[in-house]
Design a protein around this motif. Structure first.
Motif, PDB file in Angstrom:
ATOM      1  N   UNK A  73       0.811  -1.225   0.000  1.00  0.00           N
ATOM      2  CA  UNK A  73       0.000   0.000   0.000  1.00  0.00           C
ATOM      3  C   UNK A  73       0.844   1.275   0.000  1.00  0.00           C
ATOM      4  N   UNK A  74       2.148   1.139   0.205  1.00  0.00           N
ATOM      5  CA  UNK A  74       3.005   2.320   0.169  1.00  0.00           C
ATOM      6  C   UNK A  74       3.578   2.530  -1.228  1.00  0.00           C
ATOM      7  N   UNK A  75       4.216   1.572  -1.761  1.00  0.00           N
ATOM      8  CA  UNK A  75       4.786   1.705  -3.097  1.00  0.00           C
ATOM      9  C   UNK A  75       5.982   2.639  -3.147  1.00  0.00           C
ATOM     10  N   UNK A  76       6.681   2.592  -4.268  1.00  0.00           N
ATOM     11  CA  UNK A  76       7.901   3.362  -4.447  1.00  0.00           C
ATOM     12  C   UNK A  76       7.643   4.873  -4.434  1.00  0.00           C
ATOM     13  N   UNK A  77       6.576   5.309  -5.115  1.00  0.00           N
ATOM     14  CA  UNK A  77       6.309   6.748  -5.189  1.00  0.00           C
ATOM     15  C   UNK A  77       6.047   7.335  -3.805  1.00  0.00           C
TER      16      UNK A  77
END
Length: 114
Positions: free
Chosen positions: A21-25
């Protein structure tokens, strides 16, 4: 709900919120030492949203808005310190897990919270 099950849900919620739910961006956007959008400080909103996701997971697992809010505040502070280079990634994760243990301890000592 059984407190062991609550702790398990807290840990799964943390894993979901901190990884898929965080992801790279979002991982980069919440970091006040990086500038993803030149001339704009987007990190306060990104960090607040990331912390709110964690707070929501805790609120859902515990049934407590109070513990969800406490999680959001603690998560934001811990992540800010990690992004500032004051703590390591491993200490960051350990502190997040320690918070989950505190939330379960509060439920044991005080019972359900609003």
């Amino acid at each position: 709900m059984d407190l062991v099950a609550t702790l398990a849900l807290l840990l799964v919620g943390h894993a979901l919120a901190d990884y898929p739910l965080q992801g790279d961006w979002l991982s980069k956007a919440k970091n006040h030492t990086l500038s993803l959008v030149p001339g704009e400080a987007i990190w306060p909103g990104a960090l607040a949203c990331h912390a709110a996701i964690h707070g929501g997971a805790v609120g859902l697992a515990t049934g407590s808005v109070v513990l969800g809010a406490a999680e959001a505040i603690m998560h934001a502070g811990i992540d800010y310190a990690k992004c500032a280079g004051r703590i390591s990634y491993n200490l960051d994760q350990s502190l997040h897990i320690a918070c989950k243990l505190v939330w379960v301890s509060v439920l044991i000592l005080d019972g359900p919270l609003p």
